[in-house]
Design a protein around this motif. Structure first.
Motif, mmCIF file in Angstrom:
data_model
loop_
_atom_site.group_PDB
_atom_site.id
_atom_site.type_symbol
_atom_site.label_atom_id
_atom_site.label_comp_id
_atom_site.label_asym_id
_atom_site.label_seq_id
_atom_site.Cartn_x
_atom_site.Cartn_y
_atom_site.Cartn_z
ATOM 1 N N MET A 189 -6.320 8.080 28.712
ATOM 2 C CA MET A 189 -5.258 7.210 28.205
ATOM 3 C C MET A 189 -5.925 5.969 27.613
ATOM 4 O O MET A 189 -6.357 5.068 28.338
ATOM 5 C CB MET A 189 -4.320 6.854 29.361
ATOM 6 C CG MET A 189 -3.180 5.975 28.980
ATOM 7 S SD MET A 189 -1.927 5.891 30.300
ATOM 8 C CE MET A 189 -2.914 5.636 31.751
ATOM 9 N N ALA A 190 -6.025 5.945 26.284
ATOM 10 C CA ALA A 190 -6.725 4.839 25.630
ATOM 11 C C ALA A 190 -5.887 3.570 25.695
ATOM 12 O O ALA A 190 -4.675 3.598 25.485
ATOM 13 C CB ALA A 190 -7.035 5.193 24.180
ATOM 14 N N HIS A 191 -6.521 2.483 26.010
ATOM 15 C CA HIS A 191 -5.960 1.112 25.958
ATOM 16 C C HIS A 191 -4.944 0.801 27.065
ATOM 17 O O HIS A 191 -4.395 -0.312 27.077
ATOM 18 C CB HIS A 191 -5.308 0.795 24.598
ATOM 19 C CG HIS A 191 -6.026 1.344 23.411
ATOM 20 N ND1 HIS A 191 -7.374 1.182 23.212
ATOM 21 C CD2 HIS A 191 -5.580 2.063 22.341
ATOM 22 C CE1 HIS A 191 -7.731 1.785 22.076
ATOM 23 N NE2 HIS A 191 -6.661 2.342 21.541
ATOM 24 N N GLY A 192 -4.671 1.734 27.952
ATOM 25 C CA GLY A 192 -3.799 1.428 29.096
ATOM 26 C C GLY A 192 -2.441 0.859 28.722
ATOM 27 O O GLY A 192 -1.873 0.038 29.446
ATOM 28 N N LEU A 205 -1.810 6.564 36.291
ATOM 29 C CA LEU A 205 -3.180 6.755 36.782
ATOM 30 C C LEU A 205 -3.186 7.102 38.268
ATOM 31 O O LEU A 205 -4.000 7.897 38.727
ATOM 32 C CB LEU A 205 -4.006 5.485 36.538
ATOM 33 C CG LEU A 205 -4.355 5.266 35.065
ATOM 34 C CD1 LEU A 205 -4.671 3.808 34.791
ATOM 35 C CD2 LEU A 205 -5.542 6.146 34.681
ATOM 36 N N ARG A 206 -2.258 6.502 39.019
ATOM 37 C CA ARG A 206 -2.201 6.788 40.456
ATOM 38 C C ARG A 206 -1.462 8.094 40.724
ATOM 39 O O ARG A 206 -1.722 8.783 41.695
ATOM 40 C CB ARG A 206 -1.507 5.633 41.175
ATOM 41 C CG ARG A 206 -2.196 4.305 40.862
ATOM 42 C CD ARG A 206 -2.397 3.412 42.040
ATOM 43 N NE ARG A 206 -1.312 3.409 42.969
ATOM 44 C CZ ARG A 206 -1.467 3.231 44.269
ATOM 45 N NH1 ARG A 206 -2.685 3.075 44.767
ATOM 46 N NH2 ARG A 206 -0.439 3.203 45.068
ATOM 47 N N HIS A 208 -1.254 10.905 38.660
ATOM 48 C CA HIS A 208 -1.824 12.145 38.122
ATOM 49 C C HIS A 208 -3.350 12.151 38.221
ATOM 50 O O HIS A 208 -4.017 11.294 37.638
ATOM 51 C CB HIS A 208 -1.420 12.335 36.659
ATOM 52 C CG HIS A 208 0.057 12.403 36.446
ATOM 53 N ND1 HIS A 208 0.840 13.401 36.996
ATOM 54 C CD2 HIS A 208 0.911 11.595 35.767
ATOM 55 C CE1 HIS A 208 2.112 13.203 36.649
ATOM 56 N NE2 HIS A 208 2.185 12.118 35.912
ATOM 57 N N ALA A 209 -3.874 13.175 38.909
ATOM 58 C CA ALA A 209 -5.329 13.267 39.092
ATOM 59 C C ALA A 209 -6.068 13.450 37.767
ATOM 60 O O ALA A 209 -7.229 13.081 37.642
ATOM 61 C CB ALA A 209 -5.655 14.432 40.027
ATOM 62 N N ASN A 210 -5.377 14.022 36.760
ATOM 63 C CA ASN A 210 -6.065 14.360 35.507
ATOM 64 C C ASN A 210 -5.925 13.286 34.430
ATOM 65 O O ASN A 210 -6.273 13.513 33.280
ATOM 66 C CB ASN A 210 -5.553 15.715 34.964
ATOM 67 C CG ASN A 210 -4.038 15.767 34.813
ATOM 68 O OD1 ASN A 210 -3.309 15.021 35.465
ATOM 69 N ND2 ASN A 210 -3.561 16.660 33.956
ATOM 70 N N VAL A 211 -5.426 12.094 34.789
ATOM 71 C CA VAL A 211 -5.281 11.010 33.804
ATOM 72 C C VAL A 211 -6.313 9.916 34.091
ATOM 73 O O VAL A 211 -6.448 9.465 35.231
ATOM 74 C CB VAL A 211 -3.856 10.417 33.831
ATOM 75 C CG1 VAL A 211 -3.727 9.245 32.863
ATOM 76 C CG2 VAL A 211 -2.824 11.500 33.485
ATOM 77 N N PHE A 212 -7.036 9.523 33.045
ATOM 78 C CA PHE A 212 -8.073 8.497 33.139
ATOM 79 C C PHE A 212 -7.730 7.346 32.187
ATOM 80 O O PHE A 212 -7.020 7.525 31.208
ATOM 81 C CB PHE A 212 -9.435 9.093 32.766
ATOM 82 C CG PHE A 212 -9.897 10.139 33.749
ATOM 83 C CD1 PHE A 212 -10.791 9.826 34.748
ATOM 84 C CD2 PHE A 212 -9.385 11.437 33.680
ATOM 85 C CE1 PHE A 212 -11.191 10.786 35.673
ATOM 86 C CE2 PHE A 212 -9.779 12.404 34.600
ATOM 87 C CZ PHE A 212 -10.688 12.075 35.594
#
Ligand SMILES: [Zn+2]
Length: 281
Positions: A189-192, A205-206, A208-212
């Protein structure tokens, strides 16, 4: 080994005139920047001077807003051949333009050895979950194929200042669908969601395990204001500079700004090095 996961390498000749004007008005040393981005050896020397070992070179097809066509994939793929260990090309398949999304995503991997793919909803003019209501079935196939190939997908979140960009598509909540529908897909996930949707981004982010999170284009002085519990997600945060976007001083300045924050030293190492080493081995 420091990785900058968000460096823009774009074919400047392809910019639409209004976008070109923003770039040339708002980037003071644009001619020097263009020089660095026109020759992979010069870019590698620039990475050395900034203390950056590897860079993800971000590119995407967005003809309506930016002017970039499928040729952007060739452009970044050929550029990265100079040193594929240090230069990690990212390309894209546009769901409204592709006739064969599965084949085209496979080609990003096989023909151009892309390390990842970019989706830019405000510049490509669709929501990141636009497949969910059946309107854009090619987008589902794009995610499915990337998931199968283990190719990370970077999704822009947050506003965009370029003329014609539709910031409504920058709401990161659309990623809630993508993360659940493609559980083995790595989503960056660019730029939050900056500056409007950082709380939403933190929730995802909290959840989903697959989201950075890629912190590019969040000014270091704002990072803990917008993500006060950054330490809680330190194993999911990736350093990115967004250089040479408008308002970005440089890779080294962003790294120095991050290092100056009151974060645990091991958190800073994770953000600069370790987390990216896992996603881009
Ligand atoms: Zn960017």
């Amino acid at each position: 080994m420091i990785t900058d996961v968000h460096v823009h390498l774009e074919p400047y000749e392809a910019f639409r005139p209004a976008v070109r004007k923003v770039m040339f008005d708002r980037i003071p040393d644009i001619e020097r920047v263009r020089g660095l981005l026109s020759d992979p050896r010069r870019l590698l020397a620039h990475l050395d001077s900034a203390g950056v070992d590897r860079a993800c070179l971000i590119n995407y097809v967005a003809p309506e807003v930016m002017g970039f066509t499928e040729d952007a994939n060739r452009y970044v793929g050929e550029f990265a051949r100079e040193d594929r260990k240090r230069l990690i090309p990212f390309g894209s398949v546009h769901p409204r333009r592709t006739k064969n999304p599965k084949r085209d995503v496979e080609q990003l991997a096989s023909k151009w050895e892309m390390g990842g793919m970019k989706i830019h909803p405000p510049h490509q003019l669709f929501a990141a979950n636009a497949y969910a209501d059946g309107k854009l079935p090619a987008l589902r196939r794009i995610y499915q194929t990337a998931e199968r190939l283990r190719m990370p997908v970077m999704i822009h979140t947050g506003t965009s200042i370029f003329p014609g960009a539709r910031s409504k598509y920058g709401d990161p909540m659309a990623i809630d669908d993508v993360a659940q529908d493609f559980p083995d897909l790595t989503i960056i996930m660019a730029h939050g969601g900056r500056p409007l949707w950082c709380d939403t981004a933190f929730y995802l982010l909290r959840r989903h395990a697959n989201v950075f999170l890629d912190i590019s284009s969040i000014p270091p002085r704002r990072l803990l204001e917008w993500f006060p519990r950054l330490e809680d997600i330190s194993d999911k945060v990736l350093f990115g500079s967004d250089w040479p976007g408008p308002g970005i001083p440089g890779m080294k300045e962003e790294i120095d700004g991050l290092r100056a924050l009151p974060l645990k030293p091991e958190t800073i190492e994770r953000i600069l090095s370790q987390n990216a080493a896992k996603l881009f081995p």
